[in-house]
Design an enzyme around this catalytic site. Structure first.
Site, short mmCIF file in Angstrom:
data_model
loop_
_atom_site.label_atom_id
_atom_site.label_comp_id
_atom_site.label_asym_id
_atom_site.label_seq_id
_atom_site.Cartn_x
_atom_site.Cartn_y
_atom_site.Cartn_z
N HIS A 214 2.36 -66.27 9.22
CA HIS A 214 1.04 -65.73 9.55
C HIS A 214 0.82 -65.86 11.06
O HIS A 214 1.58 -66.55 11.75
CB HIS A 214 -0.07 -66.46 8.77
CG HIS A 214 -0.26 -67.90 9.12
ND1 HIS A 214 0.14 -68.94 8.30
CD2 HIS A 214 -0.80 -68.50 10.21
CE1 HIS A 214 -0.15 -70.10 8.86
NE2 HIS A 214 -0.72 -69.85 10.02
P1 TYD Z 1 -1.50 -72.23 5.39
O1 TYD Z 1 -2.13 -72.32 6.74
O2 TYD Z 1 -1.26 -70.86 4.82
O3 TYD Z 1 -0.15 -73.07 5.39
P2 TYD Z 1 1.33 -72.71 5.91
O4 TYD Z 1 1.22 -71.63 6.93
O5 TYD Z 1 1.87 -74.00 6.45
O6 TYD Z 1 2.10 -72.27 4.70
O7 TYD Z 1 -2.38 -73.08 4.37
C1 TYD Z 1 -1.96 -73.30 3.04
C2 TYD Z 1 -3.19 -73.33 2.15
O8 TYD Z 1 -4.06 -74.40 2.54
C3 TYD Z 1 -4.02 -72.04 2.21
O9 TYD Z 1 -4.47 -71.74 0.90
C4 TYD Z 1 -5.22 -72.41 3.06
C5 TYD Z 1 -5.34 -73.91 2.88
N1 TYD Z 1 -5.85 -74.61 4.10
C6 TYD Z 1 -7.16 -75.08 4.14
O10 TYD Z 1 -7.93 -74.96 3.17
N2 TYD Z 1 -7.59 -75.70 5.28
C7 TYD Z 1 -6.79 -75.86 6.36
O11 TYD Z 1 -7.23 -76.42 7.40
C8 TYD Z 1 -5.44 -75.36 6.31
C9 TYD Z 1 -4.51 -75.50 7.48
C10 TYD Z 1 -5.01 -74.73 5.15
#
Ligand code: TYD
Length: 136
Positions: free
Chosen positions: A51
């Site tokens: 992302h």
């Molecule tokens: P995401 O940022 O997509 O993780 P990565 O890129 O490491 O795979 O986050 C994973 C999940 O956690 C997504 O459903 C959103 C949630 N999340 C929160 O609720 N709060 C936060 O501060 C973060 C970073 C993620």
């Protein structure tokens, strides 16, 4: 456009007693800190990230283990960074598509400039590529 940057936190202490590294606003962190989170127990086969953020700037630190970070900017330029020291961080500006892979037992600390908002995410790679098209 803001550019990625490796940050050297340095360390205080010695081998006999252990070390401290410090992330502090206006010293080593180039934004006001709104949020801190950490990623752990990631299987080695998994690529996280996939992302970009519209607004959020981040600093990533491998507190333990090794983390490979692949960044792509809106001009389509890619760079690969390997974080393998708790003394070091990577400034990941907004509008950079990121992919992260982890060694066994790696722990990634993430320091962020915004509170969590799903609206700030660009999760569709096609949407990210379209920014390139619009900007040039
Ligand atoms: P995401 O940022 O997509 O993780 P990565 O890129 O490491 O795979 O986050 C994973 C999940 O956690 C997504 O459903 C959103 C949630 N999340 C929160 O609720 N709060 C936060 O501060 C973060 C970073 C993620």
């Amino acid at each position: 456009m803001k550019e990625p940057l490796l940050i050297d936190f340095g360390k205080l202490g010695d081998k006999e007693t252990g070390f401290i590294s410090v992330a502090q606003v206006e010293k080593t962190i180039p934004f006001e800190i709104k949020r801190v989170f950490w990623i752990y127990h990631t299987p080695e086969s998994i690529h996280r990230g996939n992302h970009a953020h519209k607004q959020t700037d981040q600093v990533l630190i491998a507190l333990h283990g090794e983390i490979k970070v692949t960044l792509e900017n809106v001009r389509g330029e890619q760079q690969v960074y390997v974080l393998s020291s708790p003394e070091r961080g990577l400034f990941v500006p907004c509008l950079h598509w990121r992919k992260l892979s982890f060694s066994k037992d790696a722990i990634c600390l993430s320091i962020a400039s915004t509170s969590y908002e799903e609206e700030d995410y660009i999760r569709e790679y096609q949407e990210f590529l379209a920014l390139n098209h619009h900007n040039h």
